[in-house]
Design an enzyme around this catalytic site. Structure first.
Site, mmCIF file in Angstrom:
data_model
loop_
_atom_site.group_PDB
_atom_site.id
_atom_site.type_symbol
_atom_site.label_atom_id
_atom_site.label_comp_id
_atom_site.label_asym_id
_atom_site.label_seq_id
_atom_site.Cartn_x
_atom_site.Cartn_y
_atom_site.Cartn_z
ATOM 1 C CE LYS A 200 78.981 0.235 24.503
ATOM 2 N NZ LYS A 200 77.776 1.212 24.746
ATOM 3 C CG HIS A 336 76.309 7.717 20.603
ATOM 4 N ND1 HIS A 336 75.821 7.402 19.333
ATOM 5 C CD2 HIS A 336 76.308 6.539 21.068
ATOM 6 C CE1 HIS A 336 75.238 6.260 19.079
ATOM 7 N NE2 HIS A 336 75.530 5.578 20.182
HETATM 8 O O1 GKR Z 1 78.086 -0.705 19.004
HETATM 9 O O2 GKR Z 1 76.792 -1.973 20.138
HETATM 10 C C1 GKR Z 1 77.324 -1.018 19.983
HETATM 11 C C2 GKR Z 1 77.111 0.250 21.141
HETATM 12 O O3 GKR Z 1 76.697 -0.127 22.387
HETATM 13 C C3 GKR Z 1 76.200 1.239 20.501
HETATM 14 O O4 GKR Z 1 75.148 0.747 19.875
HETATM 15 C C4 GKR Z 1 75.884 2.329 21.300
HETATM 16 O O5 GKR Z 1 75.024 2.966 20.811
HETATM 17 O O6 GKR Z 1 77.908 3.259 21.363
HETATM 18 C C5 GKR Z 1 76.664 3.310 21.648
HETATM 19 C C6 GKR Z 1 76.613 3.817 23.210
HETATM 20 O O7 GKR Z 1 77.620 4.571 23.505
HETATM 21 O O8 GKR Z 1 75.797 3.597 23.755
HETATM 22 MG MG MG Z 2 76.401 4.897 25.304
#
Ligand code: GKR
Ligand code: MG
Length: 441
Positions: A200, A336
């Site tokens: 991420k 996802h």
């Molecule tokens: O857990 O903050 C998080 C992620 O950014 C999530 O909200 C996203 O929806 O994991 C997700 C993604 O792949 O964009």
């Molecule tokens: Mg994503």
């Protein structure tokens, strides 16, 4: 199957709002709060069989589910999803939600598909437990017994989640540099055996994130596919630059996920990268979030990998439709995730097991949660060699631990959170002036 079971009715619909501890993970949305909200659902039949599911949490989700109570109670679980099917069958009729879809799980247009999915999964679990069949074998039959998941590293601050006297151990520590992120991944691999990495990004300067991916590649070698997902934090030019600089690292079975916002921009990134001979696929769970997004995406060749998620695509069968459609257009399919517990993990594993065209390991946030918060009887679901084994037990193959569920409800009652707001958390804990800016770089 008992002679009455196929005509059994739902006699009770229980909705359990819970809060689960969550570490201070960073994304382009902001910061994860000390608690994430989830909802556990129980449908109990006249035969005293209980079907369960897990979905998004918070006040809005609870209200949506409550609004269906009169239809659900008294309904036949074998037919209920047919009765409710207009909630998802209409979703490809001019729904343009991606254009306003900024915070996953918070767009009101998602409410219907999310709510339907939660009921569908609980019905399938109930049907499976009534007929003695695992859910994956009810929805077409498993094509794999083990479902691969990828490690999901985040930049993070110190802390394991929770508040006051309810703090969790900080298993992974702070990770705000390439080196500490690599350590976090190595720790996750040592514990769960993951064979691919979804990282991420969208948090630090792009050059630092590029360096992080390069260090991951050097540490793990070319056999471990790498993905980076900055949740639309970059301009088209920055996305192209990152794609170019990471062509080798992402090109080996990985992808570049939602580097920039919107289908037109994604299409522009793809075009530019291809003109430079770079074939790294672009993946999305932001630019493509519903069937209505697919025609334009195909037209622009904006997305080469769609991330499915039964929680918001409208349940397991809609995910299977999506997979079929993706295959038709030669689009890859990944999965996802959002913060979740074991009931969701099992549902994800079942739908993945019964979806032939699933071309990548699925995402999961599961390593970020702890045994203190798990509501599955017997404790946390195992991940070995990066995979979840799909059980032969009926339904989802898991039951609720009612003591743990009660603790989750207590945490919900005590905490002040009723919706996800990562931007507010960021202002509260990191920078009082922080705003989500798209694109930031
Ligand atoms: O857990 O903050 C998080 C992620 O950014 C999530 O909200 C996203 O929806 O994991 C997700 C993604 O792949 O964009
Ligand atoms: Mg994503």
């Amino acid at each position: 199957m008992s002679p009455t079971s196929a005509s059994t009715r739902i006699k009770d619909f229980r909705i359990h709002p819970i809060a689960i501890a969550d570490p201070p993970l960073r994304t382009s949305y902001g910061l994860h709060a000390p608690y994430a909200l989830r909802t556990i659902i129980e449908l109990e039949s006249e035969d005293n069989v209980i079907g369960i599911s897990e979905t998004y949490g918070g006040a809005a989700q609870i209200a949506q589910l409550e609004a269906l109570r009169a239809t659900v109670v008294g309904g036949n679980p074998f037919r209920l999803t047919g009765v409710l099917s207009q909630m998802v069958e209409g979703q490809d009729g001019g729904d343009t939600r991606s254009q306003t879809y900024l915070v996953p799980g918070e767009n009101p247009l998602d409410a219907t598909t999310r709510t339907y999915a939660a009921i569908e999964v609980a019905c399938l679990d109930l049907i499976g437990k009534t007929t003695g069949q695992p859910v994956c074998d009810l929805i077409g039959g498993r094509v794999r017994d083990e479902v691969p998941f990828s490690a999901y590293p985040f930049y993070k601050h110190t802390g394991g989640g929770g508040e006051g006297d309810d703090l969790r151990e900080d298993e992974y520590g702070e990770a705000l540099t390439p080196e500490s992120l690599v350590r976090q991944v190595e720790q996750m691999i040592a514990r769960y055996g993951f064979g691919s990495i979804k990282f991420k990004g969208g948090v630090l300067e792009p050059d630092i994130e590029i360096e992080t991916v390069k260090q991951l590649y050097r540490a793990l070698g070319p056999e471990v596919p790498l993905r980076i997902d900055p949740n639309s934090a970059w301009t088209v030019d920055t996305s192209v630059r990152v794609g170019r600089e990471l062509a080798m690292e992402l090109g080996r079975g990985g992808y570049l996920e939602d580097p920039t916002a919107g289908l037109e921009n994604m299409g522009a990134v793809r075009k530019q990268l291809q003109s430079e001979g770079i074939e790294t696929p672009l993946a999305s769970n932001v630019a493509v979030t519903c069937f209505a997004d697919i025609p334009r995406s195909v037209e622009l060749d904006a997305v080469q990998v769609i991330l499915c998620d039964h929680h918001y695509w409208g349940g397991m069968r809609q995910v299977q439709h999506l997979a079929r459609l993706a295959k038709t257009f030669d689009i890859g399919l990944s999965m996802h995730s959002n913060t979740h517990l074991g009931v969701s993990l099992m549902a994800m594993a079942h739908v993945a097991a019964a979806t032939p065209h699933l071309t990548y390991a699925c995402d999961t946030h599961y390593p970020w949660q702890s045994a203190n918060d798990e509501v599955v009887l017997g404790g946390r679901v195992g991940i070995q060699r990066g995979c979840v084994r799909v059980p032969d037990r009926p339904g989802l193959g898991v039951q609720l631990d009612y003591d743990q569920l009660a603790r989750g409800r207590e945490r919900y009652a005590k905490c002040n959170y009723r919706k996800r707001d990562d931007e507010a958390e960021m202002r509260k804990h990191v920078d009082p002036n922080w705003k989500r800016i798209l694109p930031r770089w």
